[in-house]
Motif scaffolding. Structure first.
Motif, mmCIF file in Angstrom:
data_model
loop_
_atom_site.group_PDB
_atom_site.id
_atom_site.type_symbol
_atom_site.label_atom_id
_atom_site.label_comp_id
_atom_site.label_asym_id
_atom_site.label_seq_id
_atom_site.Cartn_x
_atom_site.Cartn_y
_atom_site.Cartn_z
ATOM 1 N N ARG A 350 -66.420 70.467 -38.459
ATOM 2 C CA ARG A 350 -67.855 70.175 -38.562
ATOM 3 C C ARG A 350 -68.170 69.771 -40.002
ATOM 4 N NH1 ARG A 350 -70.575 71.743 -34.074
ATOM 5 N NH2 ARG A 350 -69.393 73.079 -32.634
ATOM 6 N N ASP A 353 -74.311 66.583 -42.411
ATOM 7 C CA ASP A 353 -74.829 65.212 -42.612
ATOM 8 C C ASP A 353 -76.332 65.301 -42.880
ATOM 9 O OD1 ASP A 353 -75.483 62.566 -42.652
ATOM 10 O OD2 ASP A 353 -74.510 62.078 -40.742
ATOM 11 N N GLU A 361 -76.190 67.380 -33.753
ATOM 12 C CA GLU A 361 -74.764 67.224 -34.053
ATOM 13 C C GLU A 361 -74.274 65.936 -33.428
ATOM 14 O OE1 GLU A 361 -72.621 70.649 -32.748
ATOM 15 O OE2 GLU A 361 -73.457 71.973 -34.274
ATOM 16 N N ILE A 362 -73.532 65.149 -34.197
ATOM 17 C CA ILE A 362 -73.022 63.859 -33.735
ATOM 18 C C ILE A 362 -71.501 63.888 -33.852
ATOM 19 C CG2 ILE A 362 -73.033 61.373 -34.129
ATOM 20 C CD1 ILE A 362 -75.804 61.683 -35.373
ATOM 21 N N GLU A 364 -68.340 62.368 -34.593
ATOM 22 C CA GLU A 364 -67.903 61.178 -35.302
ATOM 23 C C GLU A 364 -66.550 60.708 -34.801
ATOM 24 O OE1 GLU A 364 -67.482 59.566 -39.878
ATOM 25 O OE2 GLU A 364 -67.481 61.718 -39.490
ATOM 26 N N ARG A 365 -65.602 61.654 -34.503
ATOM 27 C CA ARG A 365 -64.283 61.286 -33.956
ATOM 28 C C ARG A 365 -63.894 62.329 -32.927
ATOM 29 N NH1 ARG A 365 -59.267 61.443 -37.892
ATOM 30 N NH2 ARG A 365 -59.436 63.675 -37.383
ATOM 31 N N GLN A 402 -61.087 66.972 -33.944
ATOM 32 C CA GLN A 402 -62.373 66.330 -33.631
ATOM 33 C C GLN A 402 -63.324 66.567 -34.797
ATOM 34 O OE1 GLN A 402 -64.159 66.338 -29.597
ATOM 35 N NE2 GLN A 402 -65.778 67.588 -30.547
ATOM 36 N N VAL A 404 -67.220 66.413 -36.220
ATOM 37 C CA VAL A 404 -68.610 66.500 -35.757
ATOM 38 C C VAL A 404 -69.525 66.537 -36.978
ATOM 39 C CG1 VAL A 404 -70.320 67.826 -34.466
ATOM 40 C CG2 VAL A 404 -67.942 67.699 -33.679
ATOM 41 N N LYS A 405 -70.542 65.616 -36.958
ATOM 42 C CA LYS A 405 -71.563 65.637 -38.005
ATOM 43 C C LYS A 405 -72.690 66.575 -37.606
ATOM 44 C CE LYS A 405 -70.888 60.911 -39.746
ATOM 45 N NZ LYS A 405 -71.556 59.608 -40.002
ATOM 46 N N THR A 461 -78.254 64.554 -29.915
ATOM 47 C CA THR A 461 -76.811 64.678 -29.697
ATOM 48 C C THR A 461 -76.568 65.650 -28.567
ATOM 49 O OG1 THR A 461 -76.620 66.441 -31.343
ATOM 50 C CG2 THR A 461 -76.276 64.184 -32.119
#
Length: 495
Positions: A350, A353, A361-362, A364-365, A402, A404-405, A461
């Protein structure tokens, strides 16, 4: 010469006190016929002059007679001659020097009269004294009898101290004579040294008598390994067979590392003994009991006629020592391998951002699990499948984390053109006022029943029902400014 003859009789060999037919008869006191003598007091009893305890005639009161005249008539002839009347011994045949004048006490004379002349004068004096008192055979016999008794007693005591014994040292016998009083003195005389592990029979200090047998057996160290157990022992046996018997080891059917007849030196030896034991072998549903002196379980199994193949083994280690009465089970094993692929979970990182509102929460990958290849060993024991055993692991693909923003931007307090509407009434109509409500089809969720696509277009999100109620209201106001009340065809009138 008369003096020489007397010297030979005077200085002759000593009489033998143990010989009754010796000089005692030759000096004239023997009376072999036990004759009766006539004394001044009447006839005497028959008299044995060798018997010191027989009644003796009283000769001291008899009439004094000249030498050679006896009161006993008849055929008796007195052959007694005093030592001073015995002819002198012959002169030694050696060259003589001319006679020298020898001055004697009380007079003078030549050397020829020095020694033997003195002897003749002493003889005359003794003859004079002899004529003054009666001569008795008992008086003549008594000193010689005392000498005989003394010598006989001393010889008896000497012979009593001497003992004939048999001494056996480490199996080597010998007969010897000793004056030792006990076994300890005998061993000291013979320089036989014994230690703590040696055996002496009879024990030291035991009195000795003639005919005794004394045995000394030396101790020998033996490094004995008996049925796998090592110990240090001592034995007085001289052979392996004797040592086993002395130590109480059953040798029948046993394995011996040395021959039974092998001798054991004073330095000892190392001996390995495996006694015969009864062992039961269970294999293929059948029991076999054998007697064996095997060193390992493997040897015992082979002695029972059982063959181990492949992964076959036994219930106890094959290299262990088989004990008496032990039961060994043979395990028939079949095995195989199995390869499995398993996922490796990924981790989630995490990242804060500040451009995203708080509570948002976004991803990102997206994360990707890894791949793990695992090899297991499968086997059956006597037909029963066992739990798989892990043999090896191999990573085929590493997992990808993974990212996460996480929004940190504060939410706006209001939205121009939508703050004065009845959002509480709209929420009660759409979801009953529950922020986590989801319709039966699973398409819409939250207070205002957003679909996921609309929710994310508004900056949300995840799923709308997972967001806080304040964020849901903020996204609903933004949607109203874009599209009005059309997203809520049935409940929009409540606004």
């Amino acid at each position: 010469m008369e003096s020489d003859d007397r010297s030979a009789r005077f200085w002759g060999p000593d009489p033998d006190p143990l010989d009754p037919s010796g000089p005692l008869e030759r000096v004239g006191v023997s009376n072999p016929h036990h004759q009766t003598f006539e004394t001044p007091y009447g006839p005497s009893e028959p008299h044995d002059p060798h018997d010191l305890y027989a009644p003796q005639p009283d000769v001291h009161g008899a009439e004094t007679r000249a030498y050679g005249v006896y009161a006993a008539p008849g055929s008796y002839e007195d052959t007694y001659r005093p030592a001073y009347e015995v002819p002198d011994p012959p002169e030694p045949r050696v060259p003589r020097e001319p006679p020298e004048t020898l001055v004697l006490p009380g007079g003078s004379g030549d050397a020829s009269e020095g020694r033997w002349g003195a002897g003749r004068r002493a003889a005359r004096r003794r003859r004079t004294r002899s004529a003054e008192r009666p001569d008795s055979p008992m008086r003549r016999l008594l000193p010689q009898a005392l000498v005989v008794a003394f010598l006989a007693g001393g010889t008896t005591a000497f012979l009593a101290k001497d003992k004939a014994v048999e001494l056996t040292v480490d199996g080597r016998p010998r007969t010897l004579h000793t004056f030792a009083d006990d076994v300890t003195e005998l061993l000291a005389e013979e320089d036989v040294r014994v230690g703590a592990h040696d055996v002496v029979a009879p024990a030291p200090g035991t009195p000795l008598t003639s005919g005794d047998e004394i045995a000394v057996r030396y101790g020998r160290p033996v490094r004995l390994t008996l049925d796998g157990q090592l110990r240090e022992v001592w034995t007085t046996a001289r052979t392996v067979e004797g040592a086993l018997e002395q130590l109480g080891v059953r040798a029948e059917g046993a394995y011996l590392s040395a021959a039974r007849s092998q001798r054991i030196g004073r330095a000892g030896l190392a001996l390995n003994v495996r006694t015969e034991r009864a062992v039961t072998i269970m294999a293929d549903g059948r029991a076999r009991t054998i007697r064996t002196n095997a060193a390992t379980v493997r040897e015992a199994v082979e002695a029972a006629g059982i063959t181990l193949r492949g992964q076959d083994t036994t219930s106890v280690p094959l290299g262990s020592f088989p004990r008496d009465g032990q039961t060994v089970t043979v395990l028939r094993i079949t095995g195989s391998r199995e390869v499995r692929e398993e996922q490796i979970p990924f981790v989630v990182r995490r990242v804060a951002d500040p451009s995203v509102f708080k509570g948002t929460e976004i991803v990102e990958r997206a994360g990707q699990p890894g791949l793990l290849r695992v090899t297991y060993a499968l086997r059956t024991v006597n037909g029963v499948r066992q739990k798989p055993r892990l043999i090896r692991t191999e990573i085929v693909r590493e997992p990808r984390a993974q990212v996460v923003k996480v929004g940190t931007k504060p939410l706006p307090a209001s939205v121009r053109g939508a703050d004065g509407l009845n959002w509480q009434g709209l929420a009660a109509c759409e979801s009953g006022g529950r922020p986590d409500a989801v319709d039966p089809s699973g398409t819409y969720g939250g207070l205002y029943q957003f679909d996921t696509r609309t929710w994310q277009s508004l900056g949300g999100t995840g799923r709308p029902e997972d967001a806080p109620a304040a964020e849901q209201t903020l996204r609903a106001k933004k949607l109203y400014t874009r599209r009005g009340a059309s997203p809520w065809p049935h409940c929009g009138t409540r606004l």
